[in-house]
Design a protein around this motif. Sequence first.
Motif, short mmCIF file in Angstrom:
data_model
loop_
_atom_site.label_atom_id
_atom_site.label_comp_id
_atom_site.label_asym_id
_atom_site.label_seq_id
_atom_site.Cartn_x
_atom_site.Cartn_y
_atom_site.Cartn_z
N LEU A 162 0.78 -1.37 -0.23
CA LEU A 162 -0.06 -0.67 -0.15
C LEU A 162 0.73 1.72 -0.47
CD1 LEU A 162 -2.19 -0.98 2.68
CD2 LEU A 162 -2.98 -1.13 0.43
N VAL A 163 0.47 2.45 -0.94
CA VAL A 163 0.89 3.88 -0.52
C VAL A 163 -0.16 4.34 0.22
CG1 VAL A 163 2.43 3.55 -2.66
CG2 VAL A 163 0.28 4.77 -2.89
N GLY A 164 0.22 5.46 1.10
CA GLY A 164 -0.57 6.72 1.83
C GLY A 164 0.27 7.10 2.66
N ASP A 165 -0.30 8.71 3.03
CA ASP A 165 0.10 9.40 4.00
C ASP A 165 1.05 8.81 5.39
OD1 ASP A 165 -1.07 11.16 2.94
OD2 ASP A 165 -2.82 11.25 4.45
N LEU A 166 1.62 9.23 5.73
CA LEU A 166 2.65 8.05 6.65
C LEU A 166 1.78 7.88 8.51
CD1 LEU A 166 4.70 7.48 8.19
CD2 LEU A 166 5.82 9.26 8.63
#
Length: 505
Positions: A162-166
């Motif tokens: 997944l990618v996203g805000d920390l």
Amino acid sequence: MGLTGIASLAFRRRQKELERHNNEGEALQDEVLHYLLKKGADTEYGRQHLFSTIHNSDDFARQVPLNTYEDLKGDIDRMRHGERDVLWPGMVKWYAKSSGTTNDKSKFIPVSPEGLHNVHYAGGKDAVALYLMANPRSRMFDGKGLILGGSHSPNYNVSNSLVGDLSAILIENINPLVNLIRVPKKATALLSDFEVKRDRIAQETLRANVTNLSGVPSWMLSVLTRVMELSGKTHLEEVWPNLEVFFHGGVAFTPYRSQYQQLITSPAMHYMETYNASEGFFGLQSDLSDPAMLLMLDYGIYYEFIPMDEFESDHPTVVPLAGVQTGVNYAMVISTSCGLWRYILGDTVRFTSTNPYKFIITGRTKNFINAFGEELIVDNAEKALAYACGETGAEVLEYTAAPVFMDGNAKCRHQWLIEFSRPPEDLDAFARLLDNKLQEINSDYEAKRYKNITLQPLEIIKASTGLFNAWLKKKGKLGGQHKVPRLSNNRQYIDEMLELLNQEQ
């Protein structure tokens, strides 16, 4: 003994360990460097740069080049597609989406399991450990913490990646026990629509016993404003009488301090600054009366520093921690347990002490606006202006831009002062084109502009002919190599120019 008293016992050992930061900083960093080299030796990057032959900081600086995100982007993209052992051993499945670079709308920073636990979570735990040391009368665990988070999405077609805000990555992977002492519920915290999220957070927390807050000041203020609207109260302590601390980071707190003090009038309220980013967790305020932060030296982050007066040099001096001096402005270089090797972070710091190592954040290596977490850089501005000019036939001669900080209704915007050599027929249309293009090329600016929740549409003020030259002349900087500052994170320059403009009218 209340819950906080019991919980405090769990932090005693770490509080003792943190004492090493007072006089063993260089030793801690040597340990980190050897750990990173050992872990990275069998990666593709480690083999290319002969990590197995590196024995000290001098070898490391000699054999490993300085890197920007662009330098590592190709390797990171291969990792995102599932390749193993590229920059860090094994497969890295999490990527923190951060603000873009000159060539890209977003950066994707790898977050390895080691980085997640030994860097980011370690920083969160130490924030509590240091706060309890600074405020032994705390009762924060007798209630709940309001922790703001972002959202995440699938990474290419890689399974479980997944990618996203920390913040979303941290919430997704957090120990389930922590969810017992935090609000809002996980599903709400990870919503992508901030307008919906803000309302749900306010609804869920309105009657909770919130004792502590964690988040970016601009986003948090927007949420708290909604809480106040729903409650009908005048001050936040009327809603949450046991509120005692705000752990804040991401943007400078100074512009928001007075607004928080108006919102929260209790003398028992504390504010603790944290310095964390997608790339790592770097500093914590260890003394609530001292704005300088303690550099965290045992998290799996190895630090180097470039004096800013040499930053543009082809061969700048790069010093390890032992070589820094107080009062000097440095660009930070980091190597981390997420696979960032000698990575130029883009932030600048100045040390106020070297025993222990304490510092303040002084800005960025380039002109920027990051008053609300938008990280607008000059390249973004130039591209957006070129687009707006191309669409309208306008020509820009000079410009500068700065933030207008939030008012009591949590509203803010960017203000642009532009001298046109050929003005657009419709200045409002030009402003809309500029604003839309900035959102297109900068994901953080786009997020802050979403539905006008945090950042309002930008404002353009048309400068009179020769205004910028008049300002430079008044400063004794007309001609030569002196330039108009394009973007500024404070209002000093633009206010001086606006004052000149008002005098002319």
